[in-house]
Design a protein around this motif. Structure first.
Motif: not given
Length: 805
Positions: A143-153
């Protein structure tokens, strides 16, 4: 995914020889690939070979972990997993070991939604680690990787992790001395996550992970997977890491990255910049030599093609530094309040740096005359003694008091330009040491001191654009009322293009928010000196009006008038007791505002109720009438964003709309895709009015359906510059286009009861109609298949003993 492999390789030599420091050679001949990398690539292969719905993912995960894993018998498998690898009938063994988390990074790159990444993670994890903690650790990582890849800070990712997985109530410094080897998910995943959250760039994240000791290769693999998705991977580290992979492993990596491109990281004096890889660029497959050569050539080309001095990149770099200030405030300060602290501290720093530049310039012109250099005429703003940034930086205690004293002193010294610009942030309590300790404030001051933000360091455009990024991010974080706080820049651009303000004309925004529309108007007029004294705005919210003034100053605007107050109840711009009028009026007022002062408006002394008084439950047409009344009688144009309900709602609004139409001021209507505005799913439209229509536009209204002119993104629909140009060109052509545009006469609108609902007018393509006989045939064919399927199912249920005859 390569980030996880790099973390594993770097950490391999420290697993049984911990290094409790960030000082070490990153990649050396002593490093090697371990089970973390091999299983990461096995899962990547499983994802690549699975069906589109991933229904066979678990089966493939078992297949490739065994097939690939058996080629590397001495890479560091745990006892249970080794048995599983070589088993003829592999079964999950209720493990909560960190092997679950170190191998899932590919799931974070493949998934399209948050729900999907959780499903993929579970599918590849539960085949071995079916203990709840094993599944949780893997999911948190993916999930952390997905959020990072999705542009979340960083802050958004951290908030999600702490709310849903682990509390992270520690720092690396607090655990480093006593942290020991731990193979469980619960004993390594939180630590690996914290190593990422405390990082500044990809390499720093890996060094953080190694520095706490423990199961170094696995912790660094988990951290590296997230950091690679967030920052990207520096080219030199990428090239070096590839040399550790043999042909089998390299081929899987190349195939995966050809389908799911990774990001490149560049480091410069300002910070870390992530550059997306061109999806069209593919590394050649073949033998190891071919793949290595192609990988290196592409990496070097992408590095050379990147332009470090590009203004957009520079603005993004500056934004990254500014937003990092929020990370310093995180904890005692709620994220909704970040803007109340970061905005004034940035402006304070900018004023001080510009003052220093102006002082130096005056010294050079006067041959070193310090008294001359202090003359007010040499400075944009006056900074009294004791109120400079450096004075606050030197404060060793009561730092909050020093900040307030300096800001108040600057306000008092510049009453005509800066009155209230700092003190308007009344929810910022700098002196409350229970929220902001001296240590935290000194960290904030030192962080901001690392960069200079004067005119010599950043042009007004770069400074202003980076602040626009910051405002947008504040809107992202605040959610509530974000649509009122920030209008997407592409929509602003379209409004100004419609207005086409000429150099020397006046521009007015009665609901100016943070000033974005006025700034775009100034930019459109090429920042010409003729804009001085011709830019006007009113904003009801006190701190937002202060942000608008700061925003204009930061963009290099001069001599503008931004006032605070309730526009509908008490408009501030008057001339001889009447409303002042302007060449261009533009706004995105709050949608469907309630309790706005309907009763007072019904007897409005400025005559703004010329078409009628809306109810107190919806101010949309009150805003419109105020703007129409503010238009210059001869040259006035108005562009306003309103909810689409104004086009067709009945009651009092129907009568107001009728008079609007009959006034023949309405030149164009543009409907927009839903979801393009922050924090609201309301479908919006743009109304463009003109007191000086072209002859061939008189008596006509151009209706544009822009609902399918947008670019879809994960969290929100957006309009790109290309989308904006498409819509604007449709207006410029002012002619019928099937499915897109209908130019109607006022008479035609009257025939439809004065409704402006665009779908009632736009011509649609003729739909292909299936003959009734064909529909019946399709129905009976489907029915026959269903009966046959039910029969087959019943036979299977009977055969399996699940039902009785």
């Amino acid at each position: 995914m390569l980030g996880a492999i790099i973390g594993d390789i770097v950490g391999s030599r420290f697993e049984w020889n911990n290094n409790k420091s960030k000082q070490f050679d990153l990649l050396t001949y002593k490093c090697s690939v371990t089970d973390d990398s091999i299983m990461t690539l096995a899962i990547a292969k499983a994802l690549l070979e699975s069906k589109s719905d991933y229904s066979d993912l678990s089966e493939n995960a078992v297949k490739y972990m065994q097939n690939i894993g058996q080629h590397y018998p001495n890479c560091g498998y745990g006892g249970h997993f080794r048995e599983w690898i070589y088993s003829d009938n592999p079964k999950p063994y209720n493990s909560y070991g960190n092997g679950a988390a170190m191998r899932v990074s590919a799931c974070g790159f493949v998934a399209n939604t948050l729900e999907e990444v959780k499903q993929l993670s579970k599918a590849v994890t539960e085949v071995t680690h079916n203990h709840p903690e094993g599944i949780k650790g893997a999911e948190a990582t993916a999930v952390a990787i997905f959020l990072a890849r999705s542009g979340k800070n960083l802050l958004e990712i951290r908030d999600y992790i702490t709310k849903n997985y682990y509390p992270l109530n520690f720092s690396l410094d607090e655990i480093r001395d006593n942290y020991e080897f731990n193979e469980s998910c619960q004993g390594t995943v939180p630590q690996a996550l914290e190593a990422f959250f405390e990082s500044k760039n990809f390499e720093d994240a890996i060094r953080n992970a190694i520095s706490i000791g423990g199961d170094s290769d696995t912790i660094a693999a988990i951290t590296g997977g997230i950091a690679g998705a967030y920052y990207g991977i520096p080219t030199d580290i990428r090239k070096h890491a590839l040399t550790f992979l043999d042909e089998r492993l390299l081929k899987i990596l190349v195939e995966f990255e050809n389908n799911y491109p990774s990001k490149m990281e560049k480091i410069n004096s300002v910070g870390s910049i992530g550059i997306e890889r061109n999806a069209e660029t593919k590394v050649q497959t073949g033998n190891r030599k071919t793949m290595m050569q192609s990988s290196v050539e592409i990496a070097e080309k992408e590095l050379n093609d990147s332009i470090p001095t590009n203004e957009e990149t520079t603005s993004q770099q500056l934004f990254n530094h500014l937003f990092e200030a929020c990370n310093i405030l995180r904890g005692p300060i709620n994220q909704d309040e970040y803007k109340s602290y970061v905005t004034p501290i940035l402006f304070f720093k900018r004023i001080s740096d510009v003052y220093d530049e102006e002082t130096q310039d005056a010294l050079e012109r006067s041959g070193g005359d310090e008294e001359y250099a202090r003359f007010p005429e040499n400075h944009s703003f006056d900074i009294p003694v004791g109120c400079h940034w450096q004075n606050v930086r030197e404060a060793s205690e009561n730092v909050g008091v020093a900040i307030v004293k300096a800001m108040n002193g600057i306000e008092r010294a510049n009453p005509d330009t800066l009155s209230g610009v700092f003190s308007s942030f009344d929810d910022a309590n700098w002196t409350d040491k229970t929220k902001l300790s001296d240590e935290r404030l000194k960290n904030l001051i030192e962080h901001m001191s690392k960069i200079k933000v004067g005119n010599a360091n950043y042009s007004a455009d770069v400074m202003g654009d980076s602040y626009e990024f910051l405002i947008k991010k504040f809107a992202d974080l605040s959610k509530k009322n974000a649509g009122e706080f920030y209008t997407p820049r592409s929509i602003v651009k379209l409004l100004i293009m419609l207005l086409d303000p000429k150099i020397g004309e006046t521009v007015y925004d009665p609901a100016c928010g943070t000033g974005g529309m006025l700034i775009e108007a100034i930019r459109y007029m090429k920042n010409d000196k003729m804009t001085y004294g011709r830019i006007y705005g009113q904003e009801n919210n006190l701190s937002t009006s202060a942000i608008a003034r700061m925003n204009l100053f930061l963009h290099g605007a001069k001599d503008f008038k931004i006032t605070q107050g309730d526009t509908l109840r008490s408009p501030n711009f008057l001339e001889k007791g009447k409303l002042k009028t302007f060449n261009c009026v533009v706004a995105n007022p709050p949608f469907s505002l309630k309790k706005w002062g309907s009763q007072q408006f019904s007897t409005d002394i400025y005559g703004r109720n010329m078409w009628g008084t809306p109810t107190d439950s919806n101010a949309d047409f009150a805003w419109l009438q105020h703007m129409v009344k503010s238009m210059d009688e001869k040259t006035g144009r108005c562009a306003v964003v309103l909810p689409q309900g104004v086009l067709f709602r009945g009651g009092r609004e129907a009568e107001i709309r009728k008079q609007l139409i009959e006034s023949d001021k309405l030149e164009c209507i543009i409907t927009l895709v839903s979801g393009v505005f922050y924090s609201t799913g309301v479908s919006a439209c743009i109304l463009f009015l003109n007191n000086n229509k072209k002859n061939d536009h008189k008596g006509r209204i151009c209706m544009i359906d822009g609902s399918d002119i947008f670019t879809a993104q994960r969290a929100q629909n957006i309009m790109t510059d290309n989308d904006v140009d498409k819509v604007y060109n449709l207006y410029g052509d002012y002619k019928d286009v099937i499915e897109k545009v209908k130019v109607v006469t006022i008479s035609e609108v009257k025939d439809k009861g004065y409704s402006l609902a665009i779908n009632n007018y736009i011509e649609r393509k003729e739909q292909e109609i299936t003959p009734p006989a064909e529909v019946r045939k399709q129905y009976f064919d489907a029915l026959e298949k269903m009966i046959e399927a039910e029969k087959t199912m019943m036979e299977l249920l009977l055969e399996g003993g699940y039902v009785n005859e």
